[in-house]
Scaffold this active site. Structure first.
Site, PDB file in Angstrom:
ATOM      1  N   GLY A  22       2.442  -3.178   8.090  1.00  0.00           N
ATOM      2  CA  GLY A  22       2.734  -3.535   9.479  1.00  0.00           C
ATOM      3  C   GLY A  22       4.168  -3.994   9.604  1.00  0.00           C
ATOM      4  O   GLY A  22       4.773  -4.482   8.642  1.00  0.00           O
ATOM      5  N   GLU A  59      -6.480  -5.677   3.665  1.00  0.00           N
ATOM      6  CA  GLU A  59      -6.512  -6.849   2.779  1.00  0.00           C
ATOM      7  C   GLU A  59      -7.692  -6.798   1.823  1.00  0.00           C
ATOM      8  O   GLU A  59      -8.343  -7.801   1.565  1.00  0.00           O
ATOM      9  CB  GLU A  59      -6.570  -8.112   3.649  1.00  0.00           C
ATOM     10  N   THR A  72       0.826  -1.212   0.000  1.00  0.00           N
ATOM     11  CA  THR A  72       0.000   0.000   0.000  1.00  0.00           C
ATOM     12  C   THR A  72       0.862   1.265   0.000  1.00  0.00           C
ATOM     13  O   THR A  72       1.889   1.319   0.673  1.00  0.00           O
ATOM     14  CB  THR A  72      -0.905  -0.005   1.235  1.00  0.00           C
TER      15      THR A  72
END
Ligand SMILES: CCCCCCCCCCCCCCCC(=O)SCCNC(=O)CCNC(=O)[C@H](O)C(C)(C)COP(=O)(O)OP(=O)(O)OC[C@H]1O[C@@H](n2cnc3c(N)ncnc32)[C@H](O)[C@@H]1OP(=O)(O)O
Ligand SMILES: Cc1cc2nc3c(=O)[nH]c(=O)nc-3n(C[C@H](O)[C@H](O)[C@H](O)COP(=O)(O)OP(=O)(O)OC[C@H]3O[C@@H](n4cnc5c(N)ncnc54)[C@H](O)[C@@H]3O)c2cc1C
Length: 673
Positions: free
Chosen positions: A189, A432, A150
C-alpha cells in the site's frame, strides 16, 4: 405531503427507533464508557470527532468515496493523508489519539502505511543510531514511506522472496535487484504513487552466502519532483474490489546501490568487510507484521460494530409484512430469522472488542520485553496474534455479509454504507498473513505445546489447558438452565479444543510412525490442523469475553445484558459447529436440543436492547456514512437525499441521449413509418 418535500430530513428521530431506545434496560452512555475504556476516553474521542468533522473536507470524503472516479478518489485520499499528518503534528497526537482519529475518518488514506508500517518497522527493526537518522525525519514527514515485502511470486512464504540485497565490501554498499518477474514487489500500500521511501524486504547476500529476509531503507522517488529515481520502476497494480483509497503498487529495482547503514540492523548486522552476524532469530524481523495483526483484529471490531449498527437500526425502522394480521406491518427486527441474522454479528462485535482489548494489553507487555532483547514471549505472542487476526477477520467478514443481506435490496446500495464495508473487509482475511496460513502457525504451536505438556511440562499462557490433568470428561449441562452458565460453556469449548487437538496430534504421530515423512503427514492432516487451531481460537475468544463480563465494574443492568450476549455468542458457536461438538462428545444430542432452544430464547432476550447495544458503540453519522443506519433512523429520506449527490442526476437528460439514444430512437421511429 408534496413529492417536492420527500427529501427533507425530519427533525425528530424516527418514532420506531425512539420506541426501541425507550425500552432499553440500561444507560447507553455507561456502556459507551466501558467500550471506550473510561469516561475520559469517550470525551477524548468526542473531542477528536469534533475537531475532524468541523473540517468540510473530512465531511466530504464519503461522497467522493461513493461517487468519484478512481483518480478523484485517490486525490481526495492524498488530501486526507496530508490533513491528518498536519493535524497530528499540530496537536502532537499520541499513537492512541491517532488510532482514534483513524477509526473516525474511514480506514484508508493514501499514505496510511507511513504510520501503520513504515514507522513501526523503523521503531522495531532499526538500531538506536538508525532511529536517530530515519525515525526522526519520518516522524517529521520529511520522508514518506511504505513497507514493501510481498512480491508477485511470494506473499506467504517469506523465505522464498527473490529480491536480493548483495553486499559489496569494495564500496560498502548493498546492491538491490529484482532478478525475475516474480521478484517484483507487488501489493504494498502507498507504493504506487504516494511514497518516496520504502522499507524493502530482501534476501541478504554477503560473501556469497544467502542469509534470509532482511529490511533495507530505500529511496524510491526524488524529494524534489517525486520522479522515480534512476533504476527504479514503480506504479499502480490496477483496479481492486475495494480499498480504493490506497495506491497498492509494484516496484522493480535495477542495481540500486544503498549505503551499508541502510540495512536495518537491530536483529542482524553486516560489518564493513561483509561479515554477517545475527543477534536475534530471523523471525525477529517479522515484528512489524505481529503489530499489524493486532491492529487488524481491532479493525475487525470497527467493521463489524459499524455494520451491525446499520443493520439493527435499519431493521427497527423498516416495516415489512404482518406478524399479526390485525396489526400494522411489523418492524423486520421482530422476525426471529432477522434476529438470527443480526445478533450473531452483535455478539461477535462485543466478543472481538473484549478479546482484542486483552490482546493489546498482552502485546504491549510482550513488546516491552522484546524491545529490551528478551524474546522469550515471542512464540506465544506469534500464536495469539496470528490466531486472533485469523479468527476475528474470518468471522467479521462472514457476519458483515449476512448483515448486508439483512438489509434487503437497500443493503446493496452504496448509500447503505454496508456494501463498501464488505469490500473493505474482504482483503483483511488475506493481508498480513493469509488466514489459513495463520491458523496453521497456531496449529504448529499447539502441537509443540501439546507434546511439551505430554512430557510433563507445566504449560503457561493461552495453551495452559493442554497440561490440565484431564479427569474423565462429564458434560456440565444437566438441564437447559445449565447451558446458560458461562464457565460451563467455557469448559465445553476448552474440552472441544483439547480433544480436537489431541486427535490430530495422534493422527499425525500415527502417520509418521507408519512411515510417512513429517511434511507429508502434516499435509495429509492440514484440514484437521486448521480445525484444531480454530477450536483453540474459539475457546480463547469465548473465554476472554466471559472473563471480561465477569470482571466488569458496571451496573447490574449492563452486566445482565452482556451476560446474555456472551451466553448467546457461546451457545451460537456450539450450535453452528455442532458436528464438531457432538463428534468430540463434549455435548450429546439432548444437550444440543437444549442449546438450540436456549439460542432462540436468547434472541428474544436480547431483542429489547438490540438498538441500545449498537447505540453504545456511539458512531457519529459521518463515521457510519449510511443512509440506513443514521442515528435518527430517517432512512427513506436519507436514501432519497443521497440520489441528489449522484452525478447522473445532475442533468435531466444525459449526454449519451444526444450521442446514442436520440439517433437510435429517431432511426427506430423512422423505420416504423
Ligand atoms: C492506517 C491505520 C490502520 C490500522 C488498522 C489496520 C487497517 C488495515 C487495512 C489494511 C492494511 C493492509 C496492510 C497489509 C500489509 C501486509 O500485508 S504486509 C505483508 C504481510 N505478509 C505476511 O504476513 C506474510 C505471512 N508469512 C509469514 O509471516 C511467514 O512466512 C510464515 C507463514 C509465518 C512462515 O514463517 P517462516 O519463518 O518462513 O517459517 P516457519 O517454518 O513456519 O517458522 C519458523 C519459526 O518462526 C516462527 N515464526 C513465524 N512467524 C513468526 C513471527 N511473526 N513472530 C515470531 N515467530 C514467528 C514459527 O512459529 C516457527 O517457530 P518454531 O516452530 O521453529 O519454533
Ligand atoms: C489490499 C491488500 C493490501 C496489501 N498490502 C500489502 C503491503 O502493504 N505490503 C506488503 O508487503 N504486502 C501487502 N499485501 C500482500 C499480502 O500481505 C499478501 O497478499 C498476503 O500475505 C497473502 O500472500 P499471497 O498473496 O502470496 O497469497 P498465497 O500465499 O499465494 O495464498 C493463496 C492460497 O494458497 C494457500 N497457501 C499458501 N501457502 C500455504 C501453506 N504454506 N499452507 C497451506 N496453504 C497455503 C493460502 O491459504 C491461499 O488459499 C496486500 C494485499 C492486499 C490484498
Amino acid at each position: 405531503m408534496s413529492y417536492l418535500e420527500f427529501g427533507a430530513i425530519p427533525l425528530q428521530v424516527n418514532p420506531d427507533l425512539q420506541e426501541e431506545r425507550d425500552q432499553a434496560s440500561f444507560h447507553v452512555t455507561e456502556l459507551t464508557h466501558i467500550i471506550d475504556g473510561g469516561a475520559e476516553k469517550t470525551q477524548l474521542r468526542k473531542r477528536l470527532e469534533k475537531l475532524i468533522y468541523s473540517d468540510p473536507d473530512f465531511r466530504r470524503f464519503p461522497d467522493v468515496r461513493t461517487f468519484g472516479t478512481k483518480s478523484e478518489f485517490y486525490g481526495a485520499s492524498v488530501l486526507k493523508s496530508i490533513k491528518l499528518f498536519q493535524l497530528r503534528k499540530e496537536h502532537q497526537w499520541t499513537d492512541e489519539e491517532s488510532d482514534i482519529v483513524h477509526s473516525l475518518v474511514d480506514h484508508g488514506h493514501a499514505l496510511g502505511l507511513h504510520h501503520a508500517m513504515f514507522i513501526p518497522a523503523l521503531e522495531r527493526l532499526a538500531t538506536d543510531e538508525q532511529k536517530a537518522k530515519w525515525l526522526t525525519i519520518a516522524k517529521q514527514y520529511k520522508i514518506l514511506g511504505t513497507y514493501a515485502q510481498t512480491e508477485l511470486g511470494h506473499g506467504t512464504y517469506l523465505q522464498g522472496l527473490e529480491t536480493t540485497a548483495t553486499y559489496d565490501p569494495g564500496t560498502q554498499e548493498f546492491i538491490l535487484n529484482t532478478p525475475t518477474i516474480s521478484a517484483m514487489k507487488w501489493w504494498p500500500g502507498s507504493l504506487g504513487k504516494s511514497s518516496n521511501y520504502a522499507i524493502v524486504l530482501a534476501t541478504l547476500i554477503t560473501r556469497g552466502k544467502r542469509h534470509g529476509m532482511h529490511p533495507f531503507v530505500v529511496q524510491l522517488r526524488s524529494l524534489e519532483d517525486h520522479q522515480p529515481l534512476p533504476g527504479i520502476k514503480v506504479g499502480e497494480i490496477g483496479a481492486k474490489m475495494g480499498t480504493l483509497s490506497t495506491d497498492n503498487g509494484y516496484l522493480i529495482l535495477n542495481n540500486i546501490r544503498i549505503l551499508r547503514e541502510n540495512m536495518l540492523m537491530k536483529n542482524a548486522q553486516v560489518s564493513p568487510d561483509g561479515t554477517f552476524t545475527a543477534s536475534a532469530p530471523n523471525q525477529a524481523n517479522y515484528a512489524t507484521m505481529v503489530l499489524l495483526r493486532v491492529r487488524i483484529s481491532e479493525f475487525a471490531y470497527t467493521n463489524i460494530s459499524k455494520a451491525v449498527t446499520i443493520g439493527i437500526r435499519y431493521s427497527a425502522v423498516r416495516r415489512q409484512s404482518k406478524l399479526d394480521p390485525e396489526e400494522k406491518e411489523a418492524k423486520i427486527l421482530e422476525y426471529q430469522t432477522q434476529q438470527y441474522k443480526l445478533f450473531p454479528g452483535l455478539a461477535l462485535a462485543y466478543a472481538i472488542l473484549f478479546s482484542t482489548k486483552l490482546l493489546k494489553k498482552k502485546y504491549r507487555e510482550a513488546q516491552t520485553e522484546i524491545m529490551k532483547g528478551n524474546l522469550q514471549s515471542l512464540p506465544e505472542l506469534h500464536c495469539e496474534t496470528s490466531g486472533s487476526k485469523a479468527f476475528c477477520t474470518e468471522h467479521m467478514l462472514k457476519e458483515v455479509e449476512i448483515i448486508r443481506q439483512s438489509c434487503g435490496g437497500h443493503g446493496y446500495l452504496a448509500a447503505s454504507g454496508i456494501g463498501m464495508m464488505t469490500s473493505s473487509s474482504a482483503p483483511l482475511v488475506t493481508v498480513e498473513g493469509e488466514n489459513t496460513v495463520m491458523y496453521l502457525q497456531v496449529a504448529r504451536y499447539l502441537l509443540k505445546r501439546f507434546s511439551n505438556a505430554k512430557s510433563g511440562e507445566q504449560i503457561e499462557g493461552c495453551t495452559s489447558y493442554l497440561s490440565m490433568n484431564h479427569a474423565p470428561y462429564l458434560c456440565p449441562f444437566l438441564s437447559e438452565k445449565d447451558c446458560r452458565n458461562l464457565s460451563s460453556l467455557c469448559d465445553v469449548y476448552r474440552y472441544r479444543a483439547f480433544i480436537v487437538i489431541s486427535r490430530v496430534v495422534r493422527t499425525v504421530q500415527t502417520d509418521i510412525k507408519d512411515g510417512l515423512p513429517q511434511h507429508d503427514a502434516f499435509n495429509k492432516n492440514l484440514v484437521h490442523l486448521v480445525r484444531a487451531a480454530r477450536a483453540h481460537c474459539y475457546f480463547n475468544v469465548v473465554k476472554d469475553f466471559a472473563e471480561a463480563v465477569k470482571e466488569l465494574d458496571a451496573s447490574i443492568q449492563i452486566c445482565t445484558v452482556l451476560i446474555s450476549l456472551c451466553c448467546f455468542f457461546a451457545v451460537h458457536g456450539i450450535v453452528e459447529n455442532s458436528g464438531d461438538f457432538l463428534q468430540t462428545q463434549t455435548i450429546g444430542v439432548e444437550q444440543l436440543k437444549w442449546l438450540k432452544n436456549l439460542q432462540t430464547s436468547l434472541l428474544a432476550e436480547i431483542r429489547p436492547n438490540a438498538v441500545a447495544l449498537v447505540d453504545a458503540f456511539d458512531y457519529h453519522d459521518i463515521t457510519l456514512t449510511s443512509a440506513l443506519g443514521s442515528y435518527d433512523g430517517n432512512a427513506y429520506e436519507r436514501l432519497y437525499q443521497s440520489t441528489e449527490k449522484d452525478s447522473m442526476n445532475s442533468q435531466e437528460v444525459h449526454s449519451s441521449y444526444h450521442t446514442y439514444l436520440k439517433p437510435f430512437i429517431q432511426e427506430m421511429n423512422k423505420a416504423k413509418l
